[in-house]
Design a protein around this motif. Structure first.
Motif, PDB file in Angstrom:
ATOM      1  N   ALA A 637       0.821  -1.213   0.000  1.00  0.00           N
ATOM      2  CA  ALA A 637       0.000   0.000   0.000  1.00  0.00           C
ATOM      3  C   ALA A 637       0.855   1.262   0.000  1.00  0.00           C
ATOM      4  CB  ALA A 637      -0.926  -0.017   1.220  1.00  0.00           C
ATOM      5  N   ALA A 638       1.885   1.305   0.850  1.00  0.00           N
ATOM      6  CA  ALA A 638       2.728   2.511   0.926  1.00  0.00           C
ATOM      7  C   ALA A 638       3.449   2.746  -0.387  1.00  0.00           C
ATOM      8  CB  ALA A 638       3.737   2.375   2.076  1.00  0.00           C
ATOM      9  N   LEU A 639       3.956   1.674  -0.974  1.00  0.00           N
ATOM     10  CA  LEU A 639       4.677   1.802  -2.245  1.00  0.00           C
ATOM     11  C   LEU A 639       3.738   2.233  -3.361  1.00  0.00           C
ATOM     12  CD1 LEU A 639       7.499   1.291  -3.590  1.00  0.00           C
ATOM     13  CD2 LEU A 639       6.602  -0.948  -4.238  1.00  0.00           C
ATOM     14  N   ALA A 640       2.560   1.618  -3.408  1.00  0.00           N
ATOM     15  CA  ALA A 640       1.609   1.945  -4.475  1.00  0.00           C
ATOM     16  C   ALA A 640       1.197   3.418  -4.404  1.00  0.00           C
ATOM     17  CB  ALA A 640       0.383   1.044  -4.355  1.00  0.00           C
ATOM     18  N   GLU A 641       0.963   3.913  -3.189  1.00  0.00           N
ATOM     19  CA  GLU A 641       0.579   5.319  -3.037  1.00  0.00           C
ATOM     20  C   GLU A 641       1.717   6.239  -3.479  1.00  0.00           C
ATOM     21  OE1 GLU A 641      -0.828   8.458   0.468  1.00  0.00           O
ATOM     22  OE2 GLU A 641      -0.518   6.332   0.929  1.00  0.00           O
ATOM     23  N   HIS A 642       2.933   5.855  -3.115  1.00  0.00           N
ATOM     24  CA  HIS A 642       4.102   6.657  -3.485  1.00  0.00           C
ATOM     25  C   HIS A 642       4.249   6.730  -5.006  1.00  0.00           C
ATOM     26  CE1 HIS A 642       8.142   8.348  -2.991  1.00  0.00           C
ATOM     27  NE2 HIS A 642       8.594   7.433  -3.832  1.00  0.00           N
ATOM     28  N   LEU A 643       4.098   5.589  -5.675  1.00  0.00           N
ATOM     29  CA  LEU A 643       4.219   5.558  -7.134  1.00  0.00           C
ATOM     30  C   LEU A 643       3.081   6.336  -7.794  1.00  0.00           C
ATOM     31  CD1 LEU A 643       5.247   1.817  -7.659  1.00  0.00           C
ATOM     32  CD2 LEU A 643       6.707   3.834  -7.878  1.00  0.00           C
ATOM     33  N   ALA A 644       1.901   6.251  -7.198  1.00  0.00           N
ATOM     34  CA  ALA A 644       0.754   6.969  -7.765  1.00  0.00           C
ATOM     35  C   ALA A 644       0.957   8.474  -7.710  1.00  0.00           C
ATOM     36  CB  ALA A 644      -0.513   6.580  -7.011  1.00  0.00           C
ATOM     37  N   GLN A 645       1.758   8.920  -6.748  1.00  0.00           N
ATOM     38  CA  GLN A 645       2.036  10.353  -6.613  1.00  0.00           C
ATOM     39  C   GLN A 645       3.262  10.777  -7.416  1.00  0.00           C
ATOM     40  OE1 GLN A 645       2.336  10.927  -2.375  1.00  0.00           O
ATOM     41  NE2 GLN A 645       0.129  10.742  -2.055  1.00  0.00           N
ATOM     42  N   GLY A 646       3.787   9.870  -8.245  1.00  0.00           N
ATOM     43  CA  GLY A 646       4.915  10.209  -9.109  1.00  0.00           C
ATOM     44  C   GLY A 646       6.276   9.994  -8.488  1.00  0.00           C
ATOM     45  N   GLY A 647       6.302   9.288  -7.364  1.00  0.00           N
ATOM     46  CA  GLY A 647       7.575   9.049  -6.695  1.00  0.00           C
ATOM     47  C   GLY A 647       8.382   7.948  -7.358  1.00  0.00           C
ATOM     48  N   ARG A 648       9.655   7.884  -6.964  1.00  0.00           N
ATOM     49  CA  ARG A 648      10.545   6.847  -7.497  1.00  0.00           C
ATOM     50  C   ARG A 648      10.670   5.699  -6.504  1.00  0.00           C
ATOM     51  NH1 ARG A 648      16.192   9.012  -9.525  1.00  0.00           N
ATOM     52  NH2 ARG A 648      16.115  10.455  -7.747  1.00  0.00           N
ATOM     53  N   ALA A 649      10.896   4.483  -7.031  1.00  0.00           N
ATOM     54  CA  ALA A 649      11.035   3.323  -6.155  1.00  0.00           C
ATOM     55  C   ALA A 649      11.748   2.196  -6.885  1.00  0.00           C
ATOM     56  CB  ALA A 649       9.677   2.844  -5.665  1.00  0.00           C
ATOM     57  N   VAL A 650      12.402   1.334  -6.103  1.00  0.00           N
ATOM     58  CA  VAL A 650      12.973   0.072  -6.579  1.00  0.00           C
ATOM     59  C   VAL A 650      12.328  -1.028  -5.750  1.00  0.00           C
ATOM     60  CG1 VAL A 650      15.052  -1.320  -6.811  1.00  0.00           C
ATOM     61  CG2 VAL A 650      15.159   1.147  -7.234  1.00  0.00           C
ATOM     62  N   TYR A 651      11.745  -2.019  -6.417  1.00  0.00           N
ATOM     63  CA  TYR A 651      11.003  -3.051  -5.701  1.00  0.00           C
ATOM     64  C   TYR A 651      11.010  -4.342  -6.502  1.00  0.00           C
ATOM     65  CZ  TYR A 651       7.354  -1.445  -8.926  1.00  0.00           C
ATOM     66  OH  TYR A 651       6.652  -1.085 -10.050  1.00  0.00           O
ATOM     67  N   VAL A 652      10.541  -5.406  -5.837  1.00  0.00           N
ATOM     68  CA  VAL A 652      10.494  -6.719  -6.470  1.00  0.00           C
ATOM     69  C   VAL A 652       9.148  -6.903  -7.166  1.00  0.00           C
ATOM     70  CG1 VAL A 652      10.529  -9.202  -6.079  1.00  0.00           C
ATOM     71  CG2 VAL A 652      12.078  -7.717  -4.794  1.00  0.00           C
ATOM     72  N   LYS A 653       9.220  -7.332  -8.413  1.00  0.00           N
ATOM     73  CA  LYS A 653       8.011  -7.607  -9.168  1.00  0.00           C
ATOM     74  C   LYS A 653       8.270  -8.783 -10.105  1.00  0.00           C
ATOM     75  CE  LYS A 653       4.484  -5.347 -12.028  1.00  0.00           C
ATOM     76  NZ  LYS A 653       4.059  -4.068 -12.658  1.00  0.00           N
ATOM     77  N   ARG A 654       7.515  -9.869  -9.889  1.00  0.00           N
ATOM     78  CA  ARG A 654       7.626 -11.083 -10.704  1.00  0.00           C
ATOM     79  C   ARG A 654       9.074 -11.585 -10.777  1.00  0.00           C
ATOM     80  NH1 ARG A 654       4.186  -8.101 -14.524  1.00  0.00           N
ATOM     81  NH2 ARG A 654       2.019  -8.585 -14.054  1.00  0.00           N
ATOM     82  N   GLY A 655       9.741 -11.602  -9.629  1.00  0.00           N
ATOM     83  CA  GLY A 655      11.087 -12.159  -9.576  1.00  0.00           C
ATOM     84  C   GLY A 655      12.168 -11.237 -10.085  1.00  0.00           C
ATOM     85  N   ASN A 656      11.852  -9.976 -10.281  1.00  0.00           N
ATOM     86  CA  ASN A 656      12.839  -9.019 -10.770  1.00  0.00           C
ATOM     87  C   ASN A 656      12.882  -7.790  -9.861  1.00  0.00           C
ATOM     88  OD1 ASN A 656      13.599 -10.248 -13.433  1.00  0.00           O
ATOM     89  ND2 ASN A 656      11.401  -9.982 -13.783  1.00  0.00           N
ATOM     90  N   LEU A 657      14.061  -7.168  -9.817  1.00  0.00           N
ATOM     91  CA  LEU A 657      14.154  -5.839  -9.230  1.00  0.00           C
ATOM     92  C   LEU A 657      13.751  -4.850 -10.314  1.00  0.00           C
ATOM     93  CD1 LEU A 657      17.374  -5.462  -7.029  1.00  0.00           C
ATOM     94  CD2 LEU A 657      14.988  -5.556  -6.309  1.00  0.00           C
ATOM     95  N   VAL A 658      12.768  -4.011  -9.992  1.00  0.00           N
ATOM     96  CA  VAL A 658      12.206  -3.076 -10.959  1.00  0.00           C
ATOM     97  C   VAL A 658      12.405  -1.660 -10.441  1.00  0.00           C
ATOM     98  CG1 VAL A 658      10.081  -2.293 -12.068  1.00  0.00           C
ATOM     99  CG2 VAL A 658      10.511  -4.735 -11.784  1.00  0.00           C
ATOM    100  N   TYR A 659      12.735  -0.762 -11.355  1.00  0.00           N
ATOM    101  CA  TYR A 659      12.872   0.655 -11.028  1.00  0.00           C
ATOM    102  C   TYR A 659      11.750   1.403 -11.713  1.00  0.00           C
ATOM    103  CZ  TYR A 659      14.800   5.434 -11.380  1.00  0.00           C
ATOM    104  OH  TYR A 659      14.984   6.792 -11.333  1.00  0.00           O
ATOM    105  N   SER A 660      10.924   2.094 -10.937  1.00  0.00           N
ATOM    106  CA  SER A 660       9.802   2.851 -11.493  1.00  0.00           C
ATOM    107  C   SER A 660      10.003   4.329 -11.218  1.00  0.00           C
ATOM    108  CB  SER A 660       8.475   2.401 -10.864  1.00  0.00           C
ATOM    109  OG  SER A 660       8.142   1.108 -11.304  1.00  0.00           O
ATOM    110  N   HIS A 661       9.739   5.115 -12.253  1.00  0.00           N
ATOM    111  CA  HIS A 661       9.882   6.563 -12.121  1.00  0.00           C
ATOM    112  C   HIS A 661       9.064   7.243 -13.200  1.00  0.00           C
ATOM    113  CE1 HIS A 661      11.404  10.534 -11.638  1.00  0.00           C
ATOM    114  NE2 HIS A 661      12.146  10.512 -12.725  1.00  0.00           N
TER     115      HIS A 661
END
Length: 890
Positions: A637-661
């Motif tokens: 929830a915290a990560l999803a809200e952060h990304l929805a507000q345009g924030g940057r993050a590195v997280y695990v998704k489907r067995g990969n480290l993903v960088y979203s920005h």
């Protein structure tokens, strides 16, 4: 009253983001003495320090402290405010202070102070003042003398005026600045981009140039060779030679030592042979070689040259007195020194005029003596040379210097080889060249003082400190990237990972961790080095291009931070480790301490926070810069809200480290491909990799380079991540070495061990003695959850415990967790415990070693595996490092 403990924080600390002192004060018999018990106490204190009535205190308005005094407050609180007021009288402007009871007769006092020596003196002097006023009679001494003596001592602890101006200008320009000694050596900038200065001597100032400038004869010859006008004259070695030289030059003449400073040994306005001979004897007392020169008439002007530019000019005038027909010379000098602008040394804009030997000699040459009464209107000069350190005054004449004269000053400085020079000229007209005015360059000085330009007696100040910074740094701030890493677990691995990424980007990295300090590929210190001293060592190194600093709780509590701000702050997680130490008693206390690195993130920097830890996420509001999140648990929830507000993050998704920005997503690397993750099984290192990746991206490293570096970072071994999830494999037993020493770390290791499908699991367990009994018990209970056998050892550093005490607590906790008695073995020596665990384990076992001394444990494990293999095969083979094999899934 007595000081039990004194700490000085030169930078941000858990109390305030400014230098401060923390004092444990035993009040003794005064511990239960409220100020209301002595009706005359408040009046007497305010009579000595009237400025106390301006203190706000906790009431938040002027006069608040006096209200507290009248109502009744305790004397520890009074000491705090008196110390602050003393520092204020000495020129400091700190306002923060706090006093709290610690227990019994002891209070903790914290107050702002610029220097360690000054802060210690302030609290000592405050104790003396408060104690004397409380116990003493109404009139118990000369408090004015007491205060003046304190101010003089405090002035000695402060930077000199030139260095202080550079410090202030650097702060205003956001150039990092650090004091390197108790005098005037400072570091401007950091690492590769730093410059060091002592007053106006820079690390660009040539030693040869300084030597030349100190030799007036050589300086004069070099200037003459460059066709720069200098006074006629020459070197003499006797009074007779001096008299003969004066006759040849024509009077009046000047006599001065070949080597000297601050106008020492100089005699001017000499008109007769006998005066010249006496002047020679005076000058020769400072050195055997003496200069005799034709006196040049005109204004004496100090021209400040920085780089290849004239930045300021001041006309200096010797101090003088004017008679009134009543007062003696000594009385007139005393009245002159009563000017509030005059102080001792360089503490104020003007220096008090000393009536010393040189002054008395110069007065006698004018037929005047200390007890002489001058006629009304009669003016008498007090010094031969116009030098600020002996009381001269200065008038800003920068705007009067013509381009030709400025060019001559610049050429003179260049001829000597000085990057910063004080060129002294005498000229009747500053609007033309020296040749046209009949003037001359009389000296070129290294390390020129800035006071006359910063605070002239007449005219506006010139921004000379800023001009020096322009010369040294041009349009840079002297900064290198600085990353600080803290948390309860994982901070060492994150620090190493981030340093590895920056090294792969071609940087020389300075790194401080619990294992030591490395600069580039060289380990310069070994040990648990995660405090402010370590940070300063890294930032002081002139080869370092980026700094990654593990920043532990203990270092912050005991010494604050070794940097004023950082570009990236990483917080891995928060757990209840180390509670009960150094006044950190609750989880809230721990959060407050560790969030300090978030508080000092630069506005253009970033805090990298763990989205999976609510305690860490609570720090986001303290960050002045950007917040970048990381997560090993996917899009919570915290990560999803952060990304929805345009924030940057590195997280695990489907067995990969993903960088979203900004709605863009980059696949960095598969978690199973990360060697540090042991094929994806070590989820704690997946989280550590995500944190390191987020920090590197926040520092501007391209995603592709981040991914490539992490794909080559190992789980453990003797190299870049030794002692962290390090696997050694023998013929039929594996050994996993790690530094886990608290319940959350052990829980993460439990998860890994279960995923490794090892059975049985034998744990070698010892824990630090400075933890609370409950923390030791909780950690041992966690070990009992997954271990079939535990070998209990004890640290060599007992940290205040009795021998065997920690081992006993561990054993009790293991039994309470229902581990069978026969499954518990006590072997206090660490090496012996490791060998016993390995040698006595059944085939297929995994031996988990939680170590204190890495080298001891690794050597013991290798020896035991070799011995076990030899017994099984009849041959001697060394164990193999199995980390990479497991990581690749082979």
């Amino acid at each position: 009253m007595d000081i039990v403990q004194f700490r000085f924080f030169s930078g941000p600390n858990r109390h305030i983001l400014a230098p401060a002192a923390e004092v444990m004060l035993d009040l003794g018999e005064l511990s239960n003495c409220p100020t209301s018990a002595r009706p005359d106490f408040v009046e007497r204190v305010l009579k000595i320090l009237p400025g106390l009535d301006q203190h706000h205190c906790s009431l938040g308005y002027r006069g608040g402290f006096v209200e507290r005094l009248c109502e009744g407050t305790y004397l520890g609180h009074v000491v705090e405010h008196v110390a602050l007021e003393l520092l204020y009288l000495g020129g400091e402007r700190g306002v923060y202070g706090k006093t709290r009871e610690v227990g019994g007769q002891t209070v903790q006092i914290v107050f702002e102070t610029e220097t360690k020596a000054g802060g210690y003196d302030a609290v000592r002097s405050a104790m003396t003042l408060v104690g004397r006023v409380w116990h003493g009679p109404a009139d118990d001494g000369d408090w004015n003398a007491f205060l003046e003596q304190f101010k003089e001592r405090l002035g000695d602890a402060h930077l000199g005026p030139s260095t202080a101006a550079l410090w202030k200008a650097a702060r205003a320009r956001q150039i990092p600045v650090e004091r390197l000694d108790e005098k005037n050596l400072i570091r401007l900038g950091q690492g590769k981009w730093q410059h060091r200065m002592m007053a106006t001597t820079t690390d660009r100032t040539s030693l040869a140039a300084i030597e030349i400038a100190q030799d007036k004869g050589l300086t004069k010859r070099l200037l003459e060779a460059a066709a720069i006008v200098v006074p006629q004259g020459g070197l003499v070695r006797s009074a007779e030679e001096a008299s003969k030289m004066a006759d040849e030059l024509g009077y009046p003449v000047v006599v001065k030592p070949l080597k000297g400073h601050h106008g020492q040994g100089v005699s001017v306005h000499l008109h007769a042979p006998e005066e010249v001979r006496r002047a020679f004897d005076f000058a020769a007392s400072f050195g055997p070689e003496v200069l005799v020169e034709r006196e040049i008439s005109g204004a004496v002007v100090r021209m400040l040259v920085i780089g290849r530019r004239l930045v300021a000019a001041s006309e200096r005038t010797v101090p003088s007195i004017v008679g009134d027909g009543v007062l003696s010379v000594s009385q007139l000098v005393e009245r002159l020194n009563e000017d509030p602008k005059r102080g001792k040394g360089h503490a104020k804009s003007l220096t008090k005029v000393p009536l010393d030997g040189p002054a008395l000699l110069f007065l006698s040459q004018q037929g005047v003596y200390p007890d002489s009464v001058l006629k009304s209107g009669q003016r008498v000069s007090l010094r031969a040379a116009a030098n600020m350190s002996t009381g001269a005054t200065a008038r800003n004449v920068t705007d009067q210097i013509c381009p030709e004269l400025a060019a001559e000053a610049v050429r003179a400085a260049a001829q000597i080889g000085l990057d910063i020079a004080g060129v002294d000229v005498i000229s009747r007209d500053l609007g033309c060249s020296l040749k046209e005015s009949g003037g001359a360059v009389i000296e070129v000085n290294a390390a020129p003082g800035l006071r006359m330009h910063l605070d002239p007696s007449e005219g506006s100040p010139e921004p000379v400190a800023e001009a020096i910074l322009d010369w040294l740094f041009e349009d840079r701030q002297g900064r290198i990237p600085v990353a600080a890493v803290t948390g309860t677990n994982g901070k060492t691995t994150v620090t190493r990972m981030l340093a590895h990424i920056l090294e792969a980007d071609g940087r020389v990295v300075g790194m401080a961790t619990t294992d030591g300090i490395t600069i580039g590929k060289t380990t310069v210190c070994e040990g648990d080095l995660t405090g402010p001293w370590s940070a300063r060592l890294v930032l002081n190194d002139s080869t370092v291009e980026a700094a990654v600093l593990e920043t532990a709780r203990g270092g912050i509590v005991r010494g604050g931070l070794g940097f004023d701000d950082c570009d990236v702050a990483v917080v891995t997680n928060i757990g209840s480790d180390h509670l009960g130490q150094d006044g950190v008693d609750t989880i809230e206390d721990l959060i407050h301490v560790k969030s300090l690195i978030v508080d000092v993130v630069r506005p253009d920097g970033a805090a990298v926070l763990n989205a999976d830890d609510p305690l860490v996420m609570g720090m986001a509001e303290r960050c002045r810069g950007e917040v970048v999140l990381f997560s090993a648990q996917g899009e919570g929830a915290a990560l999803a809200e952060h990304l929805a507000q345009g924030g940057r993050a590195v997280y695990v998704k489907r067995g990969n480290l993903v960088y979203s920005h900004a709605e863009a997503h980059y696949r960095l690397v598969g978690t199973r491909v990360l060697p540090a993750s042991l094929g994806g099984m070590a989820t704690i290192n997946v989280a550590n990799a995500a944190a390191a990746a987020a920090a590197a991206l926040a520092l501007g490293i391209p995603p592709r380079q981040v991914a490539r570096a992490l794909a080559h970072f190992p789980a453990g071994g003797e190299g870049m991540n030794r002692g962290r999830l390090e696997m050694l494999s023998g013929l039929d037993v594996r050994v996993l070495i790690d530094y886990g020493h608290n319940r959350p770390a052990v829980a993460a290791l439990e998860h890994l061990c279960r995923r490794l499908k090892a059975h049985p699991i034998v744990t070698v367990l010892g824990l630090p003695g400075d933890r609370r009994d409950q923390d030791l018990t909780d950690t041992a209970s966690e070990v009992a959850r997954f271990s079939q056998r535990v070998v209990v050892r004890e640290d060599s550093d007992l940290r205040g415990r009795m021998p065997g005490e920690v081992a006993t607590l561990i054993c009790q906790a293991l039994r309470a967790a229902n581990l069978a008695e026969e499954a518990i073995t006590v072997e206090l020596d660490e090496a012996s415990a490791v060998k016993r665990a390995v040698l006595e384990s059944s085939p297929g076992s995994l031996v988990l070693v939680l170590y204190e001394r890495y080298d001891v444990v690794r050597q013991a494990a290798r020896e035991a595996l070799s011995l076990r293999q030899a017994e099984a095969t009849g041959e001697q083979f060394g164990p193999r490092d199995d980390t990479m094999r497991i990581a690749s899934g082979k």
